[in-house]
Design an enzyme around this catalytic site. Structure first.
Site, PDB file in Angstrom:
ATOM      1  N   HIS A   1       3.721  -3.483  -3.741  1.00  0.00           N
ATOM      2  CA  HIS A   1       2.970  -4.011  -2.706  1.00  0.00           C
ATOM      3  C   HIS A   1       1.618  -4.512  -3.245  1.00  0.00           C
ATOM      4  O   HIS A   1       0.998  -3.906  -4.004  1.00  0.00           O
ATOM      5  CB  HIS A   1       2.795  -2.869  -1.611  1.00  0.00           C
ATOM      6  CG  HIS A   1       4.052  -2.471  -0.962  1.00  0.00           C
ATOM      7  ND1 HIS A   1       4.427  -0.896  -0.681  1.00  0.00           N
ATOM      8  CD2 HIS A   1       5.315  -2.921  -0.889  1.00  0.00           C
ATOM      9  CE1 HIS A   1       5.604  -0.779  -0.193  1.00  0.00           C
ATOM     10  NE2 HIS A   1       6.008  -2.077  -0.398  1.00  0.00           N
TER      11      HIS A   1
ATOM     12  N   TYR B   1      -0.708   0.015  -5.545  1.00  0.00           N
ATOM     13  CA  TYR B   1      -0.261   1.299  -6.493  1.00  0.00           C
ATOM     14  C   TYR B   1       1.179   1.750  -5.834  1.00  0.00           C
ATOM     15  O   TYR B   1       1.365   2.996  -5.908  1.00  0.00           O
ATOM     16  CB  TYR B   1      -1.319   2.358  -6.334  1.00  0.00           C
ATOM     17  CG  TYR B   1      -2.866   1.619  -6.284  1.00  0.00           C
ATOM     18  CD1 TYR B   1      -3.167   0.919  -7.454  1.00  0.00           C
ATOM     19  CD2 TYR B   1      -3.514   1.985  -5.069  1.00  0.00           C
ATOM     20  CE1 TYR B   1      -4.424   0.611  -7.317  1.00  0.00           C
ATOM     21  CE2 TYR B   1      -4.796   1.326  -5.069  1.00  0.00           C
ATOM     22  CZ  TYR B   1      -5.275   0.290  -5.965  1.00  0.00           C
ATOM     23  OH  TYR B   1      -6.301  -0.033  -5.996  1.00  0.00           O
ATOM     24  N   HIS B   2       2.032   0.798  -5.599  1.00  0.00           N
ATOM     25  CA  HIS B   2       3.450   1.170  -5.268  1.00  0.00           C
ATOM     26  C   HIS B   2       4.608   0.625  -6.023  1.00  0.00           C
ATOM     27  O   HIS B   2       5.430  -0.142  -5.465  1.00  0.00           O
ATOM     28  CB  HIS B   2       3.417   0.798  -3.815  1.00  0.00           C
ATOM     29  CG  HIS B   2       2.585   1.631  -2.827  1.00  0.00           C
ATOM     30  ND1 HIS B   2       2.566   1.074  -1.389  1.00  0.00           N
ATOM     31  CD2 HIS B   2       1.869   2.594  -2.718  1.00  0.00           C
ATOM     32  CE1 HIS B   2       1.407   1.896  -0.809  1.00  0.00           C
ATOM     33  NE2 HIS B   2       1.450   2.606  -1.685  1.00  0.00           N
ATOM     34  N   PRO B   3       4.191   0.859  -7.384  1.00  0.00           N
ATOM     35  CA  PRO B   3       5.338   0.077  -8.406  1.00  0.00           C
ATOM     36  C   PRO B   3       6.705   0.850  -8.213  1.00  0.00           C
ATOM     37  O   PRO B   3       6.744   1.958  -8.091  1.00  0.00           O
ATOM     38  CB  PRO B   3       4.629   0.030  -9.555  1.00  0.00           C
ATOM     39  CG  PRO B   3       3.728   1.148  -9.724  1.00  0.00           C
ATOM     40  CD  PRO B   3       3.559   1.389  -8.129  1.00  0.00           C
TER      41      PRO B   3
END
Length: 538
Positions: A294, A473-475
């Site tokens: 994201h 920080y949503h890998p």
């Protein structure tokens, strides 16, 4: 060589849950190897201490992505947790599960048992929701979820009122029947302290005699006998050690480090591994591919009234909120930086929300070296509204760049590499200005600080969000789940295709990203994965 039934590599969001669930019966011995250190740090447990851990190498891997044309050539900062609890110990604590449609798409892609109706009981079992038990929320679980509706700053209610004026309804529970709307975020805290996966799951497990947790242990490779995983090799205090798994090795290093460990161990693209001198155990071109993340941006305004800037910046304000927190575990330091937010459709013709909002009652236009300046905000009253895309179509990759386990991986986000992602973000940033123009917010706004009134044309807006956007920080998806080894790394039971005795259980297995913050889904994946491991043990 010492043997444990299960070896879990990584004590993050999923790994902490796995340790608790696999050890609960007392039948199995569990070893957890964590490269980072302990989590007993003041700024880890203080919720708004998030800004202090954002660059801290003691608790943060501080990865750096490759220069990205989609981000104006910037090399994005990728913080990931390097301590017990992993990124759940340094994140912004927003508890959003994702939409029903997200998980039903996982199931329909050939992953039985991963639909929303399959997973809702797990989400409810996991949590102790302060808002109370209902059809959607759980009560009595190990992870405490705080209801912040009576605690947020009055400015958050102005944001909600403005959202209503813009046609976005109030949503009392983003984890309820529907996501669309604006509301107050639920967060993972308890009694004013962060409720990380380590606090909720790992610490209770560590009290059992059949669990051993070794911090500062950097796993360099998985050990095989043929195509069966039988143990791992790790380094601690400069000494290389090996340990054997009697039943399974479980990789829970997260979306950045799980593909790295598989590749270092010989599972991946033979061309890449051969070039690094890593012997191939199993060829799989999908390891490290399909990276989804994201991307977010903030718009910031100077206000005509007090914001948290005036409380968090001066010494006397720091002293006041500090005493409030230390004595009562209350006040701004006990909350997330994102008090309110929501989900909206950047184009009304869409069938469901594709963008997430974040409302922040402070501003950080002026940078501060070495930290995210949440606790030292701007000297003037300011606030920000951020957004992130929920289901981007751009795809990147994460791969090893060296056979040295200590070398960081090569992160290639490929941000905004599709026209669809650019077009929806352009619509979305225009929506931010529409929100700000609503009477409830317009009345308190003195000036738009970022990007500023001079940025008006579509071309300038695109240039601005390319320059200022970055990961939220949503890998996910770098070891994605699927039935076909030609397109996936693990099957629906999270077993690595072509390998016995090895699973990957963390956010890297997501077939696609979800609508919202990923920590709840990562914790759910740990619980679901543990159920599968135990079922397969009979």
């Amino acid at each position: 060589m010492q043997t444990y039934d299960f070896i879990i590599v990584g004590a993050g969001s999923a790994g902490s849950v796995l340790a608790e669930r696999l050890s609960a019966s007392g039948r199995y011995s569990v070893l957890v190897l964590e490269a980072g250190g302990h989590d007993r740090r003041f700024f880890v447990h203080m919720p708004l201490g998030y800004g202090k851990t954002f660059f801290d190498p003691a608790v943060n891997w501080n990865f750096k992505a490759e220069p990205d044309p989609g981000l104006g050539g910037n090399s994005d900062h990728w913080p990931r947790g390097k301590l017990l609890g992993g990124s759940s110990s340094i994140n912004a604590m927003v508890w959003v599960r994702g939409a029903r449609e997200d998980y039903d798409e996982w199931r329909d892609a050939g992953n039985p048992g991963w639909g929303y109706d399959d997973l809702l009981p797990i989400f409810r079992t996991i949590e102790h929701n302060e808002a109370g038990e209902c059809e959607w929320r759980g009560h009595g679980g190990p992870l405490h979820v705080s209801d912040m509706r009576k605690k947020v700053d009055p400015l958050t209610h102005l944001f909600l009122k403005a959202a209503g004026e813009a046609g976005l309804p109030t949503n009392e529970d983003f984890n309820g029947a529907a996501q669309e709307g604006a509301g107050i975020y639920q967060i993972t805290t308890r009694n004013g302290r962060r409720m990380s996966a380590a606090r909720a799951f790992l610490r209770p497990a560590m009290k059992r005699g059949n669990v051993r947790v070794v911090t500062g242990s950097h796993v360099g490779r998985i050990l095989f006998e043929g195509t069966k995983a039988v143990g791992v090799e790790y380094e601690k205090n400069g000494v290389s050690r090996q340990v054997r798994a009697g039943r399974e090795v479980i990789v829970s290093c997260g979306s950045v480090c799980s593909p790295k460990l598989l590749e270092l161990s010989g599972i991946g693209d033979p061309a890449l591994l051969g070039g690094l001198g890593v012997p191939v155990v199993s060829a799989n071109l999908n390891v490290g591919e399909n990276l989804q993340d994201h991307l977010g941006i903030n718009y910031t305004w100077k206000a005509r009234r007090r914001t948290l800037n005036q409380l968090l910046r001066p010494w006397w304000g720091k002293a006041w909120v500090g005493m409030q927190y230390l004595l009562l575990r209350s006040g701004p330091l006990s909350m997330s930086m994102n008090q309110g937010g929501g989900f909206f459709r950047s184009d009304p013709s869409r069938t469901r929300p594709n963008m997430q909002l974040y409302f922040q009652i402070f501003s950080t236009v002026i940078p501060k070296a070495g930290e995210r300046p949440i606790l030292t905000p701007d000297p003037w009253p300011g606030f920000s509204i951020g957004l992130s895309n929920c289901r981007p179509t751009s795809r990147g990759s994460i791969h090893v760049r060296s056979a040295d386990p200590a070398a960081p991986p090569k992160i290639v986000p490929n941000a905004f590499s599709t026209n669809a992602d650019v077009a929806e973000m352009l619509d979305a940033v225009k929506y931010l200005r529409r929100l700000a123009s609503m009477p409830s917010l317009a009345a308190i706004i003195a000036e738009e600080m970022l990007p500023g009134a001079s940025v008006q044309s579509d071309e300038d807006l695109v240039q601005d969000f390319r320059k200022r956007s970055g990961t939220v920080y949503h890998p996910v998806s770098t070891c994605r789940m699927g039935p076909d080894p030609a397109t996936a790394v693990v099957d629906s039971r999270l077993r690595v295709h072509g390998i016995d005795g090895l699973r990957v259980i963390d956010a890297s297995i997501f077939p696609n990203n979800i609508t919202g913050n990923t920590n709840a889904a990562a914790i759910m994946t740990g619980w679901k994965g543990a159920e599968m491991v135990l079922e397969d043990q009979g």
